[in-house]
Design an enzyme around this catalytic site. Structure first.
Site, PDB file in Angstrom:
ATOM      1  N   ASP A  76       0.934  -1.296   0.028  1.00 29.16           N
ATOM      2  CA  ASP A  76      -0.056   0.012  -0.074  1.00 29.16           C
ATOM      3  C   ASP A  76       0.959   1.265   0.024  1.00 29.16           C
ATOM      4  OD1 ASP A  76      -2.327   1.614   0.323  1.00 29.16           O
ATOM      5  OD2 ASP A  76      -2.199   1.719   2.375  1.00 29.16           O
ATOM      6  N   ASP A  78      -0.046   5.302   1.027  1.00 25.76           N
ATOM      7  CA  ASP A  78      -0.193   6.081   2.207  1.00 25.76           C
ATOM      8  C   ASP A  78      -0.465   5.446   3.583  1.00 25.76           C
ATOM      9  OD1 ASP A  78      -1.215   8.824   1.098  1.00 25.76           O
ATOM     10  OD2 ASP A  78      -1.992   7.402   0.083  1.00 25.76           O
ATOM     11  N   ASP A 268      -2.163  -0.542   5.559  1.00 29.60           N
ATOM     12  CA  ASP A 268      -2.436  -0.008   6.912  1.00 29.60           C
ATOM     13  C   ASP A 268      -4.118   0.351   6.876  1.00 29.60           C
ATOM     14  OD1 ASP A 268      -2.283   2.371   5.011  1.00 29.60           O
ATOM     15  OD2 ASP A 268      -2.813   3.525   6.905  1.00 29.60           O
TER      16      ASP A 268
END
Length: 330
Positions: A76, A78, A268
């Site tokens: 991922d 961000d 996240d």
């Protein structure tokens, strides 16, 4: 007629209340990052760590599981490769992280899987040898330069929702107009989805923001609302997500039904759970959740913040280098 209008108003109010509750649940209080920051020691945390131990402390077990297999990395952006920042346009990747990801891609097929527009995340990462899956995997492109993973189709270009592009543009314009009266709102056109960031919006205005989003979404039955960390996302209702993108990329690399692959996905956000779930269902590979706070997850392991992600990736590269040297000496 009045009764119907009252029912619709009450029903809409209930929906907004549910949305706001969900916004709070998906936006836990952030713990400020520091070199000594760690998960607070509580019984709940200890129990959670038993089931989702640190990928750093379990590193040897993770690489041991890759014996005879090709590791494929899914990352991922961000909150994983870059810190979460108030302005999403300023979520730049630190130079050291970029160098680390470049090294990872030299040894393992590597994909960035993000809710961001593919072109936008590429402008942040600036590495040509990776796969990029933007808009939650609805926009996928392979490496723009020659890649040594011969099984892979370097020309991969997959767009799962092209017919929705005009609709997404309409929704983006409507949301910009509708939300401009709510200070701190940032509306982002991610090509195949629209993100409404409320990180800088006063919590007292969340209900008003949710109402404006609902008023727009009501006109587009082919679109749905999903949520991430302080972001509302409007996406096509097609059955496609980060988990489907992971499977598509494995197939593109020639590992669709292979037992000789170990996918590792690090993320996240709530949207990353789709990928974690796929790995669990396949009984293959590992999901690693990046979080300072215990949360329900399908991930097998955890890391606390991007600095730990960088450390994990560096260790992975060092391990691969040592393995290759040992193989040459054997």
């Amino acid at each position: 007629m009045l009764l119907m209008k009252r029912f619709e108003a009450e029903n809409g109010g209930a929906k907004i209340s549910a949305w706001v509750d969900s916004m709070r649940a998906s936006s836990p209080t952030r713990i400020k990052s520091s070199t000594t920051a760690s998960l607070p020691e509580t019984d709940d945390t200890s129990s959670w760590m038993v089931h989702h131990p640190s990928a750093l402390s379990m590193f040897e077990q993770i690489v041991a599981a890759s014996k005879g297999k090709q590791i494929v990395m899914f990352l991922d952006y961000d909150g994983t490769l870059s810190p979460i920042v108030e302005d999403p346009d300023q979520a730049f990747m630190p130079k050291e992280m970029r160098a680390t990801v470049r090294d990872v891609a030299r040894y393992f097929p590597t994909a960035i899987v993000t809710g961001r527009c593919r072109d936008k995340v590429y402008s942040f990462v600036k590495l040509a040898g990776l796969y990029y899956a933007g808009s939650h995997g609805m926009d996928i492109k392979g490496p723009s330069k020659s890649c040594k993973y011969k099984k892979g189709n370097q020309g991969v270009l997959f767009q799962a929702a092209s017919e929705f592009l005009p609709m997404i543009d309409e929704v983006y314009k409507d949301l910009v107009e509708k939300t401009k009266s709510i200070p701190g709102t940032k509306v982002e056109n991610n090509k195949f989805c629209v993100s409404v960031h409320f990180r800088c919006v006063d919590e007292k205005s969340w209900a008003a923001l949710a109402e404006q989003v609902r008023s727009v979404l009501n006109h587009y039955p082919k679109l749905k609302l999903t949520q991430g960390r302080k972001v509302l996302e409007i996406r096509p209702t097609i059955k496609w997500d980060k988990g489907r993108a992971l499977e598509f990329l494995l197939e593109s690399l020639g590992y669709a039904n292979s037992t000789n692959v170990l996918p590792v996905y690090i993320g996240d956000d709530r949207s990353d759970e789709d990928a974690f779930k796929v790995l669990r269902e396949r009984g293959q590979g590992f999901g690693i959740l990046v979080s300072k706070l215990p949360k329900e997850t399908n991930a097998s392991y955890s890391l606390q913040e991007p600095s730990e992600v960088k450390e994990f990736l560096k260790r992975l590269v060092d391990w691969k280098k040592m393995s290759q040297r040992a193989a040459k000496c054997a």
